[in-house]
Design a protein around this motif. Structure first.
Motif, PDB file in Angstrom:
ATOM      1  N   SER A  85      -8.892   0.405   2.425  1.00  0.00           N
ATOM      2  CA  SER A  85      -8.469   0.835   3.874  1.00  0.00           C
ATOM      3  C   SER A  85      -7.672   2.261   3.825  1.00  0.00           C
ATOM      4  CB  SER A  85      -7.685  -0.275   4.462  1.00  0.00           C
ATOM      5  OG  SER A  85      -6.273  -0.076   3.804  1.00  0.00           O
ATOM      6  N   GLY A  86      -7.342   2.630   2.932  1.00  0.00           N
ATOM      7  CA  GLY A  86      -6.709   3.938   2.864  1.00  0.00           C
ATOM      8  C   GLY A  86      -5.150   3.866   3.626  1.00  0.00           C
ATOM      9  N   GLU A  87      -4.805   2.664   4.184  1.00  0.00           N
ATOM     10  CA  GLU A  87      -3.557   2.130   4.507  1.00  0.00           C
ATOM     11  C   GLU A  87      -2.291   2.441   3.362  1.00  0.00           C
ATOM     12  OE1 GLU A  87      -1.187  -1.477   7.056  1.00  0.00           O
ATOM     13  OE2 GLU A  87      -3.337  -1.253   7.015  1.00  0.00           O
ATOM     14  N   ASP A  88      -1.160   2.875   3.647  1.00  0.00           N
ATOM     15  CA  ASP A  88      -0.272   2.726   2.620  1.00  0.00           C
ATOM     16  C   ASP A  88       0.675   1.511   2.722  1.00  0.00           C
ATOM     17  OD1 ASP A  88       1.871   3.404   0.757  1.00  0.00           O
ATOM     18  OD2 ASP A  88       2.699   5.158   1.923  1.00  0.00           O
ATOM     19  N   THR A  89       0.442   0.893   1.524  1.00  0.00           N
ATOM     20  CA  THR A  89       1.392  -0.399   1.424  1.00  0.00           C
ATOM     21  C   THR A  89       2.373  -0.465   0.391  1.00  0.00           C
ATOM     22  OG1 THR A  89      -0.222  -1.227  -0.253  1.00  0.00           O
ATOM     23  CG2 THR A  89      -1.004  -1.742   1.835  1.00  0.00           C
ATOM     24  N   THR A  90       2.738   0.506  -0.076  1.00  0.00           N
ATOM     25  CA  THR A  90       3.651   0.922  -0.944  1.00  0.00           C
ATOM     26  C   THR A  90       5.048   0.175  -0.856  1.00  0.00           C
ATOM     27  OG1 THR A  90       2.752   3.206  -1.483  1.00  0.00           O
ATOM     28  CG2 THR A  90       4.828   2.546  -2.476  1.00  0.00           C
TER      29      THR A  90
END
Length: 379
Positions: free
Chosen positions: A246-251
Motif C-alpha cells: 500500500s505504501g502506507e507507513d505502519t512502523t
C-alpha cells in the motif's frame, strides 16, 4: 537453527502430511492424527481444509513438494463439493462435516473459516492461474461483505448466527487473505479492502500499545481484556506486508507490538499464551507451537528493516520449536501445546498448525541469509 527448521519442514513435515495427512479416497485432508500418526475420526472443518490447501499450494510454489499441486487442487474440489453453498451471486461454507458421510455437522458460517477459504484461493490461483478460482473468491467476498459484516458498527460478526462478541482474530486473517489475493491477482480491490481492516486495527484493536482480543458488538472492550504475544508477532509481519503493498507507513504500530511481545511475552525462552491487558501479568503460562512461527516471521520483517538483533531472535525461536515441539510424537509431527514445564497438553497432532509452520519456513528461507534458499524438492 533456522536451517534445521526449514529442512524439517521440507524433508519431514510436508512428506508426512502429504501421505498420512491426506485421505486419497475422499480427496480431503485429515483433521488430526494420533500419537502414532493414524487419522482420528472427528468432524472435518472447512478452515482446516483451506489451511492445508494453502500449505501444499505454497509448498509446490516454493519447490518443496512435488505432489503439492495435485493435493491442493483435489482438496479445493472437495472443499467446494462438501462445504460450499451457492446462493445467487454468493458462496458460503459450512463450518464442519462428517468425514465418513459428508453430512453437514455444523452449518454455522464462521468468519475465521471464510478468511482461510479466501487465503487458500489466493495460494492456489498463484500456483495454477485458474480464473474460476477468482470467480469463487468474488462470490465468497460478497458473502463476507453482505452477511458477515456488521452494517451498524462495522467489522466482522464472528459467525452466523451472529454472537454478541467480536474478535480481532478473524479480521487479522481476512487481512492476510486480502494481501495474498492482492499479490496473486492485483488490481481487483483487495488492497483497498485490506486498508479498511488496517483502519479497524488502528481504531479498535490496539489500546496502550497492546492488541486486544475480545470486544462487544459495539467495539467496547470485553470483560476479557487480554492480549496474546503470538498475535502481536503475527500483526507485525502483516503490517509489514501491507506497507509493502500500500505504501502506507505502519512502523509505529509494528514497533510497539514487537516491543511488547518481546518484553512481556516470553517466559523461559518460550512465548506464553495469554497476558492481562491491565497489568501485563501472565494469565496462561503455557506455550503453543504457532506463536513461535509468528515470531520468526515478525523477526524477518524487522531484519529487513535493519534490526541487528532480529536474526538472533528468529534463530532462538527456531531452536525453541525444535527443542520443545517438533518431530514428536512421530517424525514430521509436533506437540501442539505444552505446559510451563514442557508437558504435553494435547494427545493428538492437529493439521491446522502446519499452515503456521510452513509459512514461517518460507518467510525464513527468503528473509534470512542463514536459511537455505528455496529449491526443488528431491524425493
Amino acid at each position: 537453527m533456522l536451517n534445521d527448521y526449514v529442512a524439517w519442514i521440507r524433508d519431514l513435515a510436508l512428506p508426512t502430511w502429504a501421505d498420512r495427512g491426506f485421505d486419497a479416497d475422499a480427496g480431503r485432508f485429515r483433521e488430526r492424527l494420533d500419537h502414532v500418526g493414524a487419522p482420528i475420526a472427528v468432524p472435518h472443518r472447512a478452515m482446516v481444509q483451506a489451511r492445508q490447501i494453502f500449505v501444499f499450494a505454497h509448498a509446490a510454489e516454493c519447490g518443496w513438494s512435488t505432489e503439492g499441486t495435485q493435493l491442493a487442487e483435489r482438496a479445493m474440489a472437495s472443499l467446494e463439493r462438501d462445504f460450499a453453498e451457492h446462493d445467487g451471486d454468493e458462496t458460503s461454507f459450512a463450518f464442519s462435516i462428517d468425514p465418513a458421510t459428508r453430512a453437514i455437522v455444523s452449518p454455522v458460517r464462521d468468519a475465521y473459516a471464510h478468511a482461510f477459504v479466501l487465503f487458500s484461493i489466493a495460494a492456489l490461483y498463484r500456483l495454477n492461474g485458474n480464473d474460476r478460482l477468482l470467480e469463487l473468491a468474488d462470490r465468497t467476498v460478497r458473502f463476507v461483505e453482505r452477511r458477515l459484516t456488521d452494517p451498524l458498527y462495522g467489522g466482522l460478526f464472528d459467525a452466523l448466527p451472529a454472537p454478541g462478541e467480536k474478535r480481532q482474530n478473524p479480521h487479522m486473517h481476512l487481512l492476510e487473505a486480502y494481501l495474498f489475493l492482492e499479490r496473486a491477482a492485483p488490481g481487483r480491490g483487495y488492497v483497498e479492502r485490506a486498508a479498511g481492516l488496517v483502519a479497524l486495527f488502528r481504531q479498535h484493536f490496539v489500546a496502550n500499545e497492546r492488541l486486544l482480543e475480545y470486544f462487544a458488538e459495539d467495539w467496547s472492550v470485553s470483560a476479557r481484556a487480554v492480549w496474546e504475544p503470538g498475535h502481536h508477532f503475527e500483526w507485525v509481519w502483516l503490517l509489514g506486508e501491507y506497507a509493502a503493498l500500500s505504501g502506507e507507513d505502519t512502523t509505529r504500530w509494528a514497533d510497539a507490538l514487537y516491543a511488547s511481545a518481546i518484553g512481556q511475552g516470553l517466559a523461559g525462552g518460550l512465548i506464553v499464551d495469554e497476558i492481562s491487558a491491565g497489568d501485563d501479568a501472565i494469565l496462561k503460562n503455557s506455550h503453543r507451537v504457532w506463536p513461535h512461527t509468528e515470531a520468526i516471521k515478525a523477526a524477518a520483517t524487522r531484519h529487513a528493516a535493519g534490526d541487528a538483533d532480529a536474526h538472533r531472535f528468529a534463530d532462538a525461536m527456531a531452536a525453541g520449536l525444535i527443542g520443545t515441539f517438533l518431530d514428536r510424537p512421530f517424525a514430521g509431527g509436533w506437540t501442539d501445546h505444552v505446559t510451563a514445564v514442557g508437558l504435553p497438553l494435547v494427545d493428538y497432532v492437529p493439521a491446522s498448525s502446519l499452515y503456521h509452520l510452513v509459512l514461517a519456513g518460507s518467510v525464513a528461507a527468503k528473509g534470512f541469509a542463514a536459511a537455505p534458499t528455496l529449491a526443488k524438492a528431491e524425493r
